[in-house]
Structure formats: C-alpha cells, structure tokens
Write an enzyme that holds these catalytic residues in place. Structure first.
Site, PDB file in Angstrom:
ATOM      1  N   ARG A 130       0.829  -1.359  -0.007  1.00 16.11           N
ATOM      2  CA  ARG A 130      -0.049   0.008  -0.080  1.00 16.11           C
ATOM      3  C   ARG A 130       0.937   1.376  -0.103  1.00 16.11           C
ATOM      4  NH1 ARG A 130      -3.781  -2.634   3.578  1.00 16.11           N
ATOM      5  NH2 ARG A 130      -5.661  -3.574   2.348  1.00 16.11           N
ATOM      6  N   LYS A 152       2.023  11.589 -10.600  1.00 22.78           N
ATOM      7  CA  LYS A 152       1.217  10.656 -11.538  1.00 22.78           C
ATOM      8  C   LYS A 152       2.092   9.536 -11.922  1.00 22.78           C
ATOM      9  CE  LYS A 152      -1.896  13.864 -13.833  1.00 22.78           C
ATOM     10  NZ  LYS A 152      -2.354  14.488 -15.121  1.00 22.78           N
ATOM     11  N   GLU A 194       7.644  19.012 -24.241  1.00 23.10           N
ATOM     12  CA  GLU A 194       6.953  19.154 -22.955  1.00 23.10           C
ATOM     13  C   GLU A 194       7.728  20.331 -22.511  1.00 23.10           C
ATOM     14  OE1 GLU A 194       4.400  17.406 -21.882  1.00 23.10           O
ATOM     15  OE2 GLU A 194       4.838  15.237 -22.195  1.00 23.10           O
ATOM     16  N   LYS A 235       6.149  23.294 -13.098  1.00 16.67           N
ATOM     17  CA  LYS A 235       5.383  21.948 -13.020  1.00 16.67           C
ATOM     18  C   LYS A 235       5.090  22.072 -11.314  1.00 16.67           C
ATOM     19  CE  LYS A 235       4.150  17.329 -13.483  1.00 16.67           C
ATOM     20  NZ  LYS A 235       4.116  16.256 -14.416  1.00 16.67           N
ATOM     21  N   GLU A 245      -5.437  16.931  -9.626  1.00 15.29           N
ATOM     22  CA  GLU A 245      -6.124  17.400 -11.064  1.00 15.29           C
ATOM     23  C   GLU A 245      -7.565  17.746 -10.816  1.00 15.29           C
ATOM     24  OE1 GLU A 245      -4.177  16.070 -14.532  1.00 15.29           O
ATOM     25  OE2 GLU A 245      -6.057  15.946 -15.550  1.00 15.29           O
ATOM     26  N   ARG A 249      -4.447  21.752 -12.711  1.00 13.79           N
ATOM     27  CA  ARG A 249      -3.394  20.657 -13.263  1.00 13.79           C
ATOM     28  C   ARG A 249      -3.655  20.181 -14.717  1.00 13.79           C
ATOM     29  NH1 ARG A 249      -0.009  15.936  -9.941  1.00 13.79           N
ATOM     30  NH2 ARG A 249       1.070  15.208 -11.907  1.00 13.79           N
ATOM     31  N   ASN A 253      -1.990  19.028 -19.538  1.00 15.75           N
ATOM     32  CA  ASN A 253      -2.461  18.021 -20.674  1.00 15.75           C
ATOM     33  C   ASN A 253      -2.568  18.766 -21.946  1.00 15.75           C
ATOM     34  OD1 ASN A 253      -2.807  15.305 -19.783  1.00 15.75           O
ATOM     35  ND2 ASN A 253      -3.620  16.459 -18.197  1.00 15.75           N
ATOM     36  N   HIS A 256      -2.109  16.991 -25.131  1.00 16.64           N
ATOM     37  CA  HIS A 256      -2.279  15.221 -24.598  1.00 16.64           C
ATOM     38  C   HIS A 256      -3.568  14.499 -25.209  1.00 16.64           C
ATOM     39  CE1 HIS A 256       1.206  16.710 -22.528  1.00 16.64           C
ATOM     40  NE2 HIS A 256       1.195  15.603 -22.076  1.00 16.64           N
ATOM     41  N   HIS A 260      -2.179  11.368 -26.830  1.00 20.46           N
ATOM     42  CA  HIS A 260      -2.451   9.986 -26.153  1.00 20.46           C
ATOM     43  C   HIS A 260      -3.231   9.097 -27.407  1.00 20.46           C
ATOM     44  CE1 HIS A 260      -1.931  11.120 -21.735  1.00 20.46           C
ATOM     45  NE2 HIS A 260      -0.887  11.249 -22.489  1.00 20.46           N
ATOM     46  N   HIS A 275       5.998   9.468 -27.113  1.00 20.94           N
ATOM     47  CA  HIS A 275       5.001  10.362 -26.422  1.00 20.94           C
ATOM     48  C   HIS A 275       5.195  11.726 -26.604  1.00 20.94           C
ATOM     49  CE1 HIS A 275       2.459  11.725 -23.116  1.00 20.94           C
ATOM     50  NE2 HIS A 275       3.433  12.446 -22.689  1.00 20.94           N
TER      51      HIS A 275
HETATM   52  P1  NAD Z   1      11.264   6.654 -22.231  1.00 20.65           P
HETATM   53  O1  NAD Z   1      11.323   6.380 -20.622  1.00 20.65           O
HETATM   54  O2  NAD Z   1      11.010   5.497 -23.108  1.00 20.65           O
HETATM   55  O3  NAD Z   1      12.619   6.960 -22.660  1.00 20.65           O
HETATM   56  C1  NAD Z   1      13.107   7.433 -24.158  1.00 20.65           C
HETATM   57  C2  NAD Z   1      14.154   6.392 -24.642  1.00 20.65           C
HETATM   58  O4  NAD Z   1      15.540   6.840 -23.933  1.00 20.65           O
HETATM   59  C3  NAD Z   1      14.450   4.868 -24.082  1.00 20.65           C
HETATM   60  O5  NAD Z   1      14.536   4.197 -24.976  1.00 20.65           O
HETATM   61  C4  NAD Z   1      15.388   4.901 -22.995  1.00 20.65           C
HETATM   62  O6  NAD Z   1      16.045   3.719 -22.904  1.00 20.65           O
HETATM   63  C5  NAD Z   1      16.289   5.968 -23.397  1.00 20.65           C
HETATM   64  N1  NAD Z   1      17.310   6.846 -22.468  1.00 20.65           N
HETATM   65  C6  NAD Z   1      16.614   7.156 -21.237  1.00 20.65           C
HETATM   66  N2  NAD Z   1      17.538   7.915 -20.720  1.00 20.65           N
HETATM   67  C7  NAD Z   1      18.791   7.728 -21.514  1.00 20.65           C
HETATM   68  C8  NAD Z   1      19.931   8.512 -21.354  1.00 20.65           C
HETATM   69  N3  NAD Z   1      20.315   9.149 -20.471  1.00 20.65           N
HETATM   70  N4  NAD Z   1      20.707   8.021 -22.363  1.00 20.65           N
HETATM   71  C9  NAD Z   1      20.450   7.403 -23.623  1.00 20.65           C
HETATM   72  N5  NAD Z   1      19.190   6.624 -23.483  1.00 20.65           N
HETATM   73  C10 NAD Z   1      18.457   7.078 -22.585  1.00 20.65           C
HETATM   74  O7  NAD Z   1      10.622   7.908 -22.487  1.00 20.65           O
HETATM   75  P2  NAD Z   1      10.139   9.323 -22.104  1.00 20.65           P
HETATM   76  O8  NAD Z   1      10.180  10.298 -23.401  1.00 20.65           O
HETATM   77  O9  NAD Z   1      11.366   9.581 -20.936  1.00 20.65           O
HETATM   78  O10 NAD Z   1       8.966   9.347 -21.342  1.00 20.65           O
HETATM   79  C11 NAD Z   1       7.933   8.978 -21.716  1.00 20.65           C
HETATM   80  C12 NAD Z   1       6.637   8.458 -20.861  1.00 20.65           C
HETATM   81  O11 NAD Z   1       6.468   9.470 -19.951  1.00 20.65           O
HETATM   82  C13 NAD Z   1       5.537   8.239 -21.666  1.00 20.65           C
HETATM   83  O12 NAD Z   1       4.988   6.969 -21.069  1.00 20.65           O
HETATM   84  C14 NAD Z   1       4.384   9.148 -20.886  1.00 20.65           C
HETATM   85  O13 NAD Z   1       2.898   8.875 -20.855  1.00 20.65           O
HETATM   86  C15 NAD Z   1       5.182   9.537 -19.653  1.00 20.65           C
HETATM   87  N6  NAD Z   1       4.847  10.882 -19.066  1.00 20.65           N
HETATM   88  C16 NAD Z   1       4.165  10.810 -17.635  1.00 20.65           C
HETATM   89  C17 NAD Z   1       4.206  12.111 -17.016  1.00 20.65           C
HETATM   90  C18 NAD Z   1       3.554  12.008 -15.605  1.00 20.65           C
HETATM   91  O14 NAD Z   1       3.506  12.895 -15.024  1.00 20.65           O
HETATM   92  N7  NAD Z   1       3.767  10.926 -15.049  1.00 20.65           N
HETATM   93  C19 NAD Z   1       4.294  13.164 -17.616  1.00 20.65           C
HETATM   94  C20 NAD Z   1       4.856  13.278 -19.072  1.00 20.65           C
HETATM   95  C21 NAD Z   1       5.007  11.971 -19.578  1.00 20.65           C
HETATM   96  N1  GLY Z   2       1.917  15.651 -17.559  1.00 21.79           N
HETATM   97  C1  GLY Z   2       0.647  15.894 -16.715  1.00 21.79           C
HETATM   98  C2  GLY Z   2       0.499  16.030 -15.288  1.00 21.79           C
HETATM   99  O1  GLY Z   2       1.513  15.632 -14.650  1.00 21.79           O
HETATM  100  O2  GLY Z   2      -0.370  16.540 -14.991  1.00 21.79           O
END
Ligand code: NAD
Ligand code: GLY
Length: 376
Positions: A130, A152, A194, A235, A245, A249, A253, A256, A260, A275
């Site tokens: 939990r 998130k 972003e 942020k 949200e 917040r 998006n 998005h 999405h 993404h």
């Molecule tokens: P990712 O985590 O897939 O990373 C992109 C690529 O870069 C991967 O192939 C990874 O192996 C590589 N990589 C990472 N760091 C590296 C480094 N320093 N050197 C070399 N390669 C590296 O993608 P992302 O763009 O980081 O994240 C996208 C995800 O984030 C999506 O799933 C999206 O929905 C999520 N997201 C979440 C929030 C949130 O608030 N939680 C906000 C925005 C996006």
């Molecule tokens: N990336 C959207 C949020 O964190 O609310």
C-alpha cells in the site's frame, strides 16, 4: 512551491505538499552523488533500482557504485526499453519481484530512466504494501521536466494511455543534467515538446526565450539547465496548487488528448511515435483547433507549428509513418480520456501563446469533423 537555492552548480526546488513535500535537485554530477542523497533522505532504507536495459548499459553502474559507496543495500531489476513496457505484465512481474526481495514500506523503489520507467516504477511503489518510498532519478529531458515531478504513476491499457495508475509522490527527485548528454537526439527532441508546453500554457516570455535559445538548450550547458529548472519550477507550482487534478493541473495536458489518442492508435509502437512527438502534434492541433473555433489568431497557431517544426518535431498527423486507424477509433480513444467528466469531453484550448484554458463545451461532432479533415 518555493525555490530553495539556485547556483550554477545545483538548483534545488521544493514541491510543497505539506507532509508529502519533497525536494527536486537539478544539476550535473547528481548520479555520482545519488547514494549520499538517498542515504540522507531515507536513512537505513534498502533500495530496489528499476531501470530499462538501454539506460542500464550507460548509467546503472554509476548509480550502483554511488549506493555501494555509502553502504546503501540495493537490488536491481531491469525492464525492456520503450513504451510497451508500461503494461500489466511488467507491472505484475515487478510487484512480485519487489515482494520476493522482502522490501518493506520504508524501503525505496528507485526509478533510473525516462518516463516509462518512472511511471511504471512509481505505480509499483504506490501499491506494494500500500505504498513504499519512491525516488525518481530521471535520465531523459521529458522525465526531468515533467514525469518525475508530481506523482502521476501508471501504465497503459488496451483501452488507452495511462488509464491504470495511482497518485504517489516521490520522496526525492535527482535530475542529473549530465545524463542527458547520452540521450539520442530523437528522445531529446521529444522531451523538448514538454518544455515548450510550459511556455504555451501560461508563460509567453518563456516560449519566446525558447524560440531564441532552443539551439543552446539542445547543445547543453547553462541554457539547458535553465530550461530544465524553469520547467520543473512551473510544474512544481501547478502540482502544489492542484495535486490531484481537480482544476488547473489539467492545463499540463495541453496537446495530450490528441497525443494520447495517437499513441493508442499506433499501439504504443515507439518506432512510429513516441510520447513527446504525440504531444508536439497534439499541441499544434490544439492551437489550430482553437483558431478554427475563433478562439485564437491563426498567426498564434502558425507560430506554435513553426517553432516545433524548426526543432525537428512532427506537427501533423500525416507525419506519423504507416497506416492509421479510422476516425471512429480516434473518437473511441478520446472518449476514454481521463479528463472526460460526466461524459463531456475536456479540452485544453488556447486564446493565444501562453493563454491556455480548460474547455468543457466541445461537442463530439465538432471534434469529429475537425479530425476527419486531419486524417484525410
Ligand atoms: P522513455 O522512458 O521510453 O525514454 C526514451 C528512450 O530513451 C528509451 O529508449 C530509454 O531507454 C532511453 N534513455 C533514457 N535515458 C537515456 C539516457 N540518459 N541516455 C540514453 N538513452 C536514454 O520515454 P520518455 O520520453 O522519457 O517518457 C515517456 C513516458 O512518460 C510516456 O509513457 C508518458 O506517458 C510518460 N509521462 C508521464 C508524465 C507524468 O506526469 N507521470 C508526464 C509526461 C510523460
Ligand atoms: N503531465 C501531466 C501532469 O503531470 O499532470
């Protein structure tokens, strides 16, 4: 949210959430110091580091050495790189492995990687026993400016993006800007979408700064650190004001809903769309749609598209390689958007650059006729 300190070496911000407040440290060399920061924040905690196979080959040893150097006990779990890893089977496997390791609530899940590893590991840390402690060590631009902050967490479902998850705030965020030096250009660009988003939401001067300085942000150094810190500050302020949200917040998006749906439409196949690219197309469409609705000037929509295009991001649906599903599939995916309230679509639209707002008046027919045009 308050900026605690900012020097050229290290920026420290705080996400102010009462007893769940936490620091974000930003700067070069933090990966080498991660063990010290974790041991200070969570004395006596054991860690499970979750990392994707690509990041593991580049940055894992530095983190493991730094944990070992200060006597923090740890295990490491690897997952495949890429969006498809944000799925039920990986989630189940990781929960099972964390329990097998007999980690306790006060122990920490440490996410080393991009948003995929951060979202997935965060979800694991939010539900095992939990809720365990959670440390984010983001290694992509996207994760440093957005996903590592705000709590998130989650995975994708066949019904749509990020539809399963929990809000679970980290205890500590360590954004080592040197780690971005190894990031492939495509992933850096995706994260840049972003960054630009913060300008478009409510900060026209920042968008203008990006128009003038984006090449330096890509090169690294002070401009990059400034872009990361400015974005994180924005942020953190939004999250502190509306953690779950229920209001503003949702502005984060911007782009998005379209983005999405596009990710779902390509079945999270990163070779076709990642993404941040979906967000870039989505923000361009959000501005174009706003202009068509008479809400903002077409020149603003053109300015957004011109900047994103200049940095090399896709801005139109037709740039997504391969065949896309029909309009009905997009409308189904959009109907599953988390912002839908009592069946009513919620869109982030704009009255100008830096003047985004939440709109709940868009009828599905209006959206369908706009999207039909874009898919033709
Ligand atoms: P990712 O985590 O897939 O990373 C992109 C690529 O870069 C991967 O192939 C990874 O192996 C590589 N990589 C990472 N760091 C590296 C480094 N320093 N050197 C070399 N390669 C590296 O993608 P992302 O763009 O980081 O994240 C996208 C995800 O984030 C999506 O799933 C999206 O929905 C999520 N997201 C979440 C929030 C949130 O608030 N939680 C906000 C925005 C996006
Ligand atoms: N990336 C959207 C949020 O964190 O609310």
């Amino acid at each position: 949210m308050t900026a605690v300190t900012e020097t050229s070496a290290l920026t420290q911000l705080e996400v102010s959430l009462g007893e769940r407040s936490y620091p974000i440290l930003i700067g070069g060399g933090l990966l080498q110091q991660a063990g010290t920061h974790i041991a200070q924040t969570l004395p006596g905690a054991r860690c499970v580091v979750i990392c994707d196979e690509t990041v593991a080959t580049i940055h894992l040893k530095t983190l493991e050495d730094s944990l070992g150097a200060v006597g923090v006990g740890f295990d490491t779990l690897l997952v495949p790189a890429g969006e498809k890893t944000k799925c039920f089977s990986q989630f189940e496997r990781l929960c099972d492995e964390v329990l097998s390791l007999r980690l306790e609530r006060g122990d920490a899940v440490v996410a080393l990687g991009g948003g995929v590893v951060g979202d997935l590991s965060g979800f694991v840390s939010g539900v095992v026993r939990r809720g365990m402690q959670f440390v984010q060590i983001p290694t992509t631009l996207l994760a440093q400016v957005d996903s590592s902050v705000g709590g998130k967490t989650g995975i994708n479902s066949r019904h749509g993006k990020n539809l399963l998850g929990v809000f679970h705030q980290p205890t500590l965020v360590l954004a080592d800007t040197d780690a971005l030096d190894t990031l492939p250009q495509r992933d850096f660009r995706a994260g840049y979408a972003e960054v630009a988003k913060y300008g478009l939401i409510n900060d026209e001067p920042f968008f203008k700064w990006l128009e003038n300085n984006w090449e330096d942000v890509f090169k690294g150094g002070e401009a990059r650190i400034h872009a990361v810190a400015h974005s994180c500050r924005a942020k953190a302020a939004v999250v502190a004001a509306d953690e779950r949200e229920s209001g503003n917040r949702a502005l984060l998006n911007l782009g998005h809903t379209f983005g999405h749906a596009l990710e779902g439409a390509v079945a999270y196949e990163g070779s076709r769309l990642v993404h941040g690219e979906g967000v870039s197309i989505g923000m361009t469409l959000a501005y174009e749609f706003s202009a068509q609705l008479g809400l903002c000037a077409i020149e603003d929509a053109e300015r957004v598209e011109a900047h994103l295009e200049k940095v090399g991001l896709p801005t139109q649906i037709k740039q997504v390689p391969g065949q896309l599903p029909p309009l009905e599939t997009f409308m189904d995916l959009i109907a599953q958007d988390k912002k839908v309230t009592r069946g009513q679509l919620t869109f982030i639209l704009a009255r100008g650059i830096g003047q985004s707002f939440i709109d709940k008046t868009i009828e599905p027919e209006t959206l369908a006729s706009y999207l039909k045009e874009k898919l033709a």
